[in-house]
Design an enzyme around this catalytic site. Structure first.
Site, mmCIF file in Angstrom:
data_model
loop_
_atom_site.group_PDB
_atom_site.id
_atom_site.type_symbol
_atom_site.label_atom_id
_atom_site.label_comp_id
_atom_site.label_asym_id
_atom_site.label_seq_id
_atom_site.Cartn_x
_atom_site.Cartn_y
_atom_site.Cartn_z
ATOM 1 N N ASP A 156 87.122 47.466 0.197
ATOM 2 C CA ASP A 156 87.687 47.460 -1.149
ATOM 3 C C ASP A 156 88.832 46.448 -1.165
ATOM 4 O O ASP A 156 89.328 46.025 -0.106
ATOM 5 C CB ASP A 156 88.142 48.866 -1.569
ATOM 6 C CG ASP A 156 88.234 49.000 -3.097
ATOM 7 O OD1 ASP A 156 88.278 47.962 -3.790
ATOM 8 O OD2 ASP A 156 88.284 50.136 -3.604
HETATM 9 C C1 BGC Z 1 88.276 48.890 -6.975
HETATM 10 C C2 BGC Z 1 86.831 48.514 -6.690
HETATM 11 C C3 BGC Z 1 86.544 47.168 -7.304
HETATM 12 C C4 BGC Z 1 87.526 46.145 -6.743
HETATM 13 C C5 BGC Z 1 87.303 44.731 -7.266
HETATM 14 C C6 BGC Z 1 89.235 47.784 -6.552
HETATM 15 O O1 BGC Z 1 90.522 48.065 -6.960
HETATM 16 O O2 BGC Z 1 88.594 50.092 -6.294
HETATM 17 O O3 BGC Z 1 85.972 49.504 -7.211
HETATM 18 O O4 BGC Z 1 85.215 46.813 -7.061
HETATM 19 O O5 BGC Z 1 88.838 46.548 -7.074
HETATM 20 O O6 BGC Z 1 87.667 44.630 -8.592
#
Ligand code: BGC
Length: 758
Positions: free
Chosen positions: A295
């Site tokens: 993530d």
């Molecule tokens: C979220 C993810 C997301 C990523 C990219 C993160 O803060 O938890 O679900 O895909 O950001 O935007």
């Protein structure tokens, strides 16, 4: 079609034809494609693993290191963070993540969009980049229909390709263990089988378009409060029987190219360096062949992460830290990470790219088929709407003389959820009315910056849809800000439709399950002025309903997306017979939940533990164990017709299926969701009943069908930690049901002691 399906159908093509196609496609993709096209790894008849090995053998260590390091895309306020040299030429606004390709070898860049509920574009929106907003993930789970989930995936994959993305960060599926989690709307409910089947189908749909999908967030990122600091404690077997089982099922059905590891710690160790989770469960027990990407900002180490199972650091440099790249090169030089481990990372990325068709079918820009896509979103919304209460006032007659529509900006659109999954829907480019809160910045090139925390309403408006359907009625609208004025309007109408909303967003949990603001008082005031009141809920998850006895009918429409207004109107007027079923328990009070208060809702700054002492008894299982009566149980939903199930159920000797009769006893066509729950019967009594299969059965009035439902016995097996195996044996209750609590037919079966084969 899953990745294996893609591969086997491609294998049927002649090598020559494939290479000719590839030559054309690659020449659009990279200037040096001609070099790559004759390369042995471009032979699409070879298995993905072999192609990956052939290509890996040609890569320098620098090139390998390049592929395991992702960059932040262009979001919110334009590009920021550390960037590769070709960044501004290559990366489009709205990109969430970027891994530069290697033209020398014909390796395409990985260009990723967030995409759970449509192609996300909430940060920086250029004219023409609006997308079809699908209903929320929880809504799609409420359809209980994997075919619908798959069709939304196909649509998503197609819109991704049309925008030239080849990776989507979809497949959000943390279990709704904490219904106040701000991302409950993105996920697929509280049951591992339902969530796994629905998300697996959606991922398969996406990947049929030669776009890779993730599943996320692995694992136990079950609340947003303190998500970067929390440590989720749970027994190993309990995790396997709940949150991890959901992922196991989605991965075996959808074959996602990548798995996104989560922000939080899991049993003491960050998820993105968690050896038992990534190397043990995912790559070991499940033999997952794809790659693990982090993530955004979820990496905390180089050596521990690399050896713990992380294959690619995403969004490196977003907070000026980088753990792969130069530090990983140093760790290789020092012998702390082996070259074999780096090869494994790269092999996993490349084999997913080959298996998903990224080399053979490069994405290219095209205009999406907006009308066809809106129809897919509408069908999803129609099948997702759950009729919670009906005293007979629904469906509404078209010959009503007056209808009062009240609340929730029903004159603008239907609510959507916030955070990285936010979609700015098609239909908003011409108007600035969509931001109800927050202010939108318009840049000189016409693109818009939409700040986080903005409630977005997807057009068209339910008010317009109701006006079109009830052409002879006077349809009035008031915002609901003034309850007395709304009650006055209600008093003068034949029928009242009150819309109520609960906004949820990534990054923050809702403080409680009450409808925010004065909406409960508004509904009570309106219903006491006119009991012929329908409440239409636009909520991210379950809410409390203190006014339930006062109103005539309640529809849960979730966040209904670009087809939402039409879907709500068609259900209200009986053009669609509601068939959604709850994918999550609606409690009567928060005291009934395992965690009556969200963990650490006050002391947010220090690391903290969340002890999931309820183990695998999530959602409806907890309610059964504690003998608590919910407001509406998991699996519940009414219809405009009636069904009869049973009276007997026949279970196959090996319990691989159950067969039961179902009849539509009413006067309109509809679909009944026949659910099968199982429970181990121990000498001290039965354990909690758990969903082991279901079928959504369309039936004409008077029609009866004998349905045979395939059963997955893992939810009622015990996970043996020593043997890493599912164990069964003894007596089991098999209950055919119309919700987790309404059980018209049961059987008891005996199974010999055995382990389920993996
Ligand atoms: C979220 C993810 C997301 C990523 C990219 C993160 O803060 O938890 O679900 O895909 O950001 O935007």
């Amino acid at each position: 079609m899953n990745l294996f399906g893609v591969r086997s159908s491609m294998a049927a093509l002649a090598t020559f034809a494939v290479l000719t196609f590839t030559a054309r496609a690659m020449s659009q993709a990279t200037p040096s494609a001609a070099v790559a096209v004759t390369a042995p790894w471009m032979n699409a008849t070879l298995p993905a693993d072999q192609r990956a090995d052939l290509l890996l053998a040609q890569m320098s260590q620098d090139e390998q290191l390049q592929l395991v390091l992702g960059y932040l895309g262009v979001n919110v306020m334009g590009p920021y963070g550390r960037r590769p040299p070709d960044y501004l030429k290559t990366v489009l606004p709205g990109t969430a993540g970027y891994v530069p390709g290697i033209p020398r070898l014909g390796i395409p860049s990985l260009i990723a969009s967030d995409a759970g509920l449509g192609i996300a574009n909430g940060g920086h929106l250029r004219p023409g980049d609006e997308a079809t907003a699908l209903p929320s993930g929880l809504a799609t789970a409420a359809t209980w229909d994997p075919e619908i989930a798959q069709s939304t995936g196909v649509m998503l994959g197609a819109e991704a390709r049309d925008r030239a993305f080849n990776v989507v960060l979809a497949g959000a599926m943390n279990l709704a263990r904490e219904p106040r989690s701000g991302r409950t709307f993105e996920y697929a409910g509280e049951d591992p089988l339902l969530a796994g089947v629905i998300v697996g189908a959606e991922v398969a749909g996406i990947q049929s378009q030669h776009v890779l999908s993730t599943v996320k967030h692995f694992a136990l990122n079950d609340q947003e409060t303190g998500r970067l600091r929390l440590n989720a404690n749970i027994g190993v077997a309990a995790a396997r029987e709940s949150d991890l089982l959901a992922f196991e099922i989605a991965i075996e059905r959808g074959h996602p190219g990548a798995v996104m590891c989560a922000y939080n710690r899991y049993n003491g160790t960050y998820a993105c360096e968690n050896d038992p989770l990534l190397n043990g469960v995912l790559k070991g027990d499940w033999k997952y062949p794809g790659w693990v990407l982090s993530d955004w900002g979820a990496v905390h180490s180089t050596v521990e992460a690399a050896n713990g199972g992380l294959d690619q650091e995403s969004a490196s440099g977003q907070d000026s830290r980088e753990f792969f790249g130069a530090p990983l090169r140093q760790a290789l030089a020092d012998g702390q990470v082996s070259p074999a481990r780096l090869h494994d990372m790269v092999h996993r990325i490349l084999r997913s790219m080959f298996a998903g068709g990224l080399f053979d079918f490069p994405a290219a820009k095209r205009s999406p088929d907006a009308e066809a896509h809106r129809a897919i979103a509408r069908r999803d919304a129609e099948e997702a709407i759950v009729l919670l209460k009906n005293n007979g006032m629904l469906p509404l007659s078209r010959s009503l003389r007056s209808i009062a529509v009240i609340g929730a900006h029903a004159d603008v659109g239907v609510l959507s959820g916030g955070g990285s999954s936010q979609v700015i829907p098609i239909g908003h480019s011409a108007t600035d009315e969509f931001p109800i809160t927050g202010s939108v910045q318009i840049l000189p090139d016409g693109s818009k910056i939409v700040p986080g925390g903005t409630e977005i309403y997807d057009p068209p408006s339910p008010l317009a849809a109701i006006r079109a359907a009830a052409a002879n009625a006077v349809v009035t609208f008031t915002s609901g800000d003034d309850a007395a004025a709304a009650a006055d309007m209600a008093r003068q109408a034949d029928v009242v439709v009150v819309f109520a909303r609960q906004w949820m967003s990534e990054g923050r949990d809702v403080p409680n399950l009450e409808l925010p603001g004065d909406q409960d008082a508004l509904i009570a005031a309106v219903a006491s002025a006119n009991p012929r009141t329908v409440v239409v809920l636009e909520t991210g998850g379950p809410v409390l309903m203190p006014w339930l006895d006062q109103v005539g009918a309640v529809l849960e429409a979730w966040y209904a997306g670009s087809g939402g207004a039409t879907a709500i109107q068609r259900v209200l007027f009986g053009e669609v017979n509601p068939s959604g079923r709850l994918p999550v328990t609606f409690p009567t009070a928060e005291e009934q939940l395992p965690h009556p208060v969200i963990s650490n809702s006050i002391a947010r700054l220090a690391p903290f533990d969340v002890d999931y002492f309820e183990g695998a008894e999530v959602g409806y299982r907890w309610f059964q164990m504690k003998n608590e009566k919910p407001l509406f149980p998991f699996g519940y939903g009414l219809s405009y017709t009636t069904y009869r199930i049973g009276p007997s159920v026949a279970v196959a000797a090996d319990a691989s299926s159950a067969s039961v009769s179902v009849i539509n006893t009413g006067t309109v066509a509809g679909s009944e969701t026949v659910q099968v729950y199982g429970a181990a019967v121990a000498p001290e009594g039965p354990g909690t009943r758990r969903l082991i299969g279901w079928a959504k059965v369309p039936l004409r009035p008077g029609e009866s069908k004998q349905v045979t439902i395939a059963l997955d016995l893992r939810p009622i097996a015990a996970f043996d930690e020593q043997r890493h195996a599912w164990k069964l044996g003894g007596n089991y209750l098999v209950a055919v049901a119309t919700s987790s609590q309404t059980i018209p037919a049961t059987a008891t079966i005996a199974l010999p002691s055995h382990e389920l084969s993996p």
